[in-house]
Write a protein that holds these residues in place. Structure first.
Motif, PDB file in Angstrom:
ATOM      1  N   LYS A 119     -13.143 -11.082   0.605  1.00 46.97           N
ATOM      2  CA  LYS A 119     -12.915 -11.368  -0.415  1.00 46.97           C
ATOM      3  C   LYS A 119     -14.070 -10.824  -2.225  1.00 46.97           C
ATOM      4  O   LYS A 119     -12.973 -10.206  -2.626  1.00 46.97           O
ATOM      5  N   GLY A 120     -14.580  -9.847  -1.167  1.00 49.16           N
ATOM      6  CA  GLY A 120     -15.410  -8.870  -1.981  1.00 49.16           C
ATOM      7  C   GLY A 120     -14.160  -7.642  -2.612  1.00 49.16           C
ATOM      8  O   GLY A 120     -14.269  -7.312  -3.977  1.00 49.16           O
ATOM      9  N   PHE A 121     -13.427  -7.190  -1.635  1.00 50.14           N
ATOM     10  CA  PHE A 121     -12.339  -6.150  -1.606  1.00 50.14           C
ATOM     11  C   PHE A 121     -10.822  -6.547  -1.633  1.00 50.14           C
ATOM     12  O   PHE A 121      -9.893  -5.672  -2.351  1.00 50.14           O
ATOM     13  N   LEU A 122     -10.366  -8.112  -1.899  1.00 51.88           N
ATOM     14  CA  LEU A 122      -9.377  -8.546  -1.677  1.00 51.88           C
ATOM     15  C   LEU A 122      -8.390  -7.789  -2.316  1.00 51.88           C
ATOM     16  O   LEU A 122      -7.120  -7.586  -2.470  1.00 51.88           O
ATOM     17  N   TRP A 123      -8.838  -8.372  -3.869  1.00 49.87           N
ATOM     18  CA  TRP A 123      -7.820  -7.585  -5.257  1.00 49.87           C
ATOM     19  C   TRP A 123      -7.776  -6.342  -5.400  1.00 49.87           C
ATOM     20  O   TRP A 123      -6.704  -5.487  -5.721  1.00 49.87           O
ATOM     21  N   HIS A 124      -8.701  -5.912  -4.906  1.00 52.92           N
ATOM     22  CA  HIS A 124      -8.868  -3.834  -5.422  1.00 52.92           C
ATOM     23  C   HIS A 124      -7.757  -3.528  -4.340  1.00 52.92           C
ATOM     24  O   HIS A 124      -6.484  -2.754  -4.330  1.00 52.92           O
ATOM     25  N   PHE A 125      -7.724  -4.945  -2.751  1.00 46.78           N
ATOM     26  CA  PHE A 125      -6.777  -4.152  -1.872  1.00 46.78           C
ATOM     27  C   PHE A 125      -5.524  -4.340  -2.039  1.00 46.78           C
ATOM     28  O   PHE A 125      -4.054  -3.691  -1.789  1.00 46.78           O
ATOM     29  N   ILE A 126      -5.043  -5.270  -2.674  1.00 49.14           N
ATOM     30  CA  ILE A 126      -3.743  -5.424  -2.536  1.00 49.14           C
ATOM     31  C   ILE A 126      -2.939  -4.998  -4.148  1.00 49.14           C
ATOM     32  O   ILE A 126      -2.778  -4.365  -4.240  1.00 49.14           O
ATOM     33  N   LEU A 127      -4.169  -5.071  -4.767  1.00 51.56           N
ATOM     34  CA  LEU A 127      -3.598  -4.385  -6.784  1.00 51.56           C
ATOM     35  C   LEU A 127      -3.207  -2.864  -6.238  1.00 51.56           C
ATOM     36  O   LEU A 127      -2.432  -2.304  -7.087  1.00 51.56           O
ATOM     37  N   THR A 128      -3.631  -2.107  -5.094  1.00 52.60           N
ATOM     38  CA  THR A 128      -3.832  -1.144  -5.484  1.00 52.60           C
ATOM     39  C   THR A 128      -2.930  -0.883  -3.924  1.00 52.60           C
ATOM     40  O   THR A 128      -2.229   0.756  -3.207  1.00 52.60           O
ATOM     41  N   ASN A 129      -2.073  -1.425  -3.539  1.00 51.17           N
ATOM     42  CA  ASN A 129      -0.740  -1.963  -2.093  1.00 51.17           C
ATOM     43  C   ASN A 129      -1.239  -0.875  -1.230  1.00 51.17           C
ATOM     44  O   ASN A 129      -1.361  -0.124  -1.143  1.00 51.17           O
ATOM     45  N   ARG A 130      -2.285  -1.110  -0.827  1.00 44.54           N
ATOM     46  CA  ARG A 130      -3.437  -0.565   0.540  1.00 44.54           C
ATOM     47  C   ARG A 130      -2.276   0.069   1.411  1.00 44.54           C
ATOM     48  O   ARG A 130      -2.137   1.252   1.936  1.00 44.54           O
ATOM     49  N   LEU A 131      -1.722  -1.035   1.892  1.00 44.71           N
ATOM     50  CA  LEU A 131      -0.901  -1.125   2.821  1.00 44.71           C
ATOM     51  C   LEU A 131      -0.038  -0.122   3.063  1.00 44.71           C
ATOM     52  O   LEU A 131       0.793   0.625   3.550  1.00 44.71           O
ATOM     53  N   VAL A 132       0.946  -0.166   1.675  1.00 44.71           N
ATOM     54  CA  VAL A 132       1.792   0.630   1.536  1.00 44.71           C
ATOM     55  C   VAL A 132       1.423   1.766   1.641  1.00 44.71           C
ATOM     56  O   VAL A 132       2.244   2.775   1.568  1.00 44.71           O
ATOM     57  N   LYS A 133       0.675   2.349   1.421  1.00 43.34           N
ATOM     58  CA  LYS A 133      -0.273   4.009   1.272  1.00 43.34           C
ATOM     59  C   LYS A 133      -0.851   4.181   1.905  1.00 43.34           C
ATOM     60  O   LYS A 133      -0.394   5.030   1.534  1.00 43.34           O
ATOM     61  N   TYR A 134      -0.590   3.399   3.000  1.00 43.44           N
ATOM     62  CA  TYR A 134      -1.279   4.465   4.692  1.00 43.44           C
ATOM     63  C   TYR A 134       0.064   5.522   4.540  1.00 43.44           C
ATOM     64  O   TYR A 134       0.294   6.012   5.687  1.00 43.44           O
ATOM     65  N   ALA A 135       1.492   5.167   4.173  1.00 38.89           N
ATOM     66  CA  ALA A 135       2.407   6.022   4.087  1.00 38.89           C
ATOM     67  C   ALA A 135       2.470   7.179   3.566  1.00 38.89           C
ATOM     68  O   ALA A 135       3.707   8.368   3.503  1.00 38.89           O
ATOM     69  N   SER A 136       1.473   7.422   2.676  1.00 37.85           N
ATOM     70  CA  SER A 136       1.622   8.856   2.154  1.00 37.85           C
ATOM     71  C   SER A 136       0.336   9.629   2.414  1.00 37.85           C
ATOM     72  O   SER A 136      -0.626   8.477   2.265  1.00 37.85           O
ATOM     73  N   LEU A 137      -0.121  10.474   2.644  1.00 34.66           N
ATOM     74  CA  LEU A 137      -1.737  11.398   2.839  1.00 34.66           C
ATOM     75  C   LEU A 137      -2.072  10.454   1.361  1.00 34.66           C
ATOM     76  O   LEU A 137      -3.263  10.888   1.496  1.00 34.66           O
ATOM     77  N   ALA A 138      -1.935  11.302  -0.065  1.00 37.10           N
ATOM     78  CA  ALA A 138      -2.254  10.573  -0.746  1.00 37.10           C
ATOM     79  C   ALA A 138      -3.270   9.236  -0.828  1.00 37.10           C
ATOM     80  O   ALA A 138      -4.203   9.173  -0.959  1.00 37.10           O
ATOM     81  N   GLY A 139      -2.272   8.438   0.107  1.00 34.77           N
ATOM     82  CA  GLY A 139      -2.965   7.355   0.742  1.00 34.77           C
ATOM     83  C   GLY A 139      -3.743   7.168   1.473  1.00 34.77           C
ATOM     84  O   GLY A 139      -4.925   6.467   0.873  1.00 34.77           O
ATOM     85  N   ILE A 140      -3.818   7.779   2.649  1.00 37.88           N
ATOM     86  CA  ILE A 140      -4.602   8.205   3.155  1.00 37.88           C
ATOM     87  C   ILE A 140      -6.438   8.585   2.588  1.00 37.88           C
ATOM     88  O   ILE A 140      -7.008   8.637   3.815  1.00 37.88           O
ATOM     89  N   ARG A 141      -5.518   9.757   2.375  1.00 39.76           N
ATOM     90  CA  ARG A 141      -6.748   9.968   1.288  1.00 39.76           C
ATOM     91  C   ARG A 141      -8.318   9.452   0.804  1.00 39.76           C
ATOM     92  O   ARG A 141      -8.769   9.520   0.692  1.00 39.76           O
TER      93      ARG A 141
END
Length: 198
Positions: A120-142
């Protein structure tokens, strides 16, 4: 495996997906406090981790990076594998990564009250930064690595990790492509089993 792979390997049941997503935060017999589908996801998470930890291809990938990252080689390998899954998501899964991610985010919001406090503590950040889609870029995994350095004391230089991935991409991706069908099959079998959830 990291978040994206754990979620995808859970099949289409949203509660099983969420149980798998939060699996690291549910220790011992605490899974019994959850409803059956959440329990199944938590137990599947444990099965995937155990299978992955003992798979020779995963061990090969970890050994490749151990010289650079020492005891963090397994964590780095998990991140790299999610990157390969994300960049080839439609090819590996037949699904759109964006649609898959947004469907999962919606299910997290609907089931928010069932999540462990840690999530619950990081859920909104996880969603609002679109973390799952960001895994598809080097910047995202960085950025994912930077978050882990800051909040989980990961002893890895994110830029060094990205450089290592660039230098060893062909070999690492080849390992992932041989390994992923194996973990898919194992997960499919587990989902079809009557796992002990009582």
């Amino acid at each position: 495996m990291n978040y994206l792979a754990h979620i995808f390997l859970s099949g289409d049941n949203r509660k099983i997906q969420i149980g798998n997503f939060v699996g690291d935060a549910v220790k011992g017999h605490a899974y019994k406090k959850f409803s059956p589908d959440f329990r199944k996801g938590i137990l599947l998470h444990r099965a995937i981790d155990d299978y992955t930890d003992h798979h020779p291809l995963v061990r090969e990938a970890i050994e490749l990076s151990r010289g650079e990252f020492g005891r963090y080689a397994g964590v780095i390998t998990d991140i790299f594998f999610d990157y390969f899954l994300a960049t080839g998501f439609r090819r590996y899964t037949g699904k759109s990564l964006r649609r898959f991610a947004f469907g999962f985010y919606a299910s997290l919001i609907v089931n928010y009250r069932y999540l462990p406090e840690r999530f619950k503590g990081f859920l909104w950040h996880f969603i609002l930064t679109n973390r799952l889609v960001k895994y598809a870029s080097l910047a995202g995994i960085r950025r994912s690595l930077e978050i882990m350095v800051e909040y989980k004391n990961l002893g890895v230089d994110p830029d060094k990790a990205i450089g290592f991935l660039a230098a060893n991409r062909v070999q690492l991706q080849g390992i992932f492509e041989r390994f992923f069908p194996d973990v898919q099959e194992m997960s499919r079998v587990k989902l079809n089993e009557n796992m002990i959830i009582n």
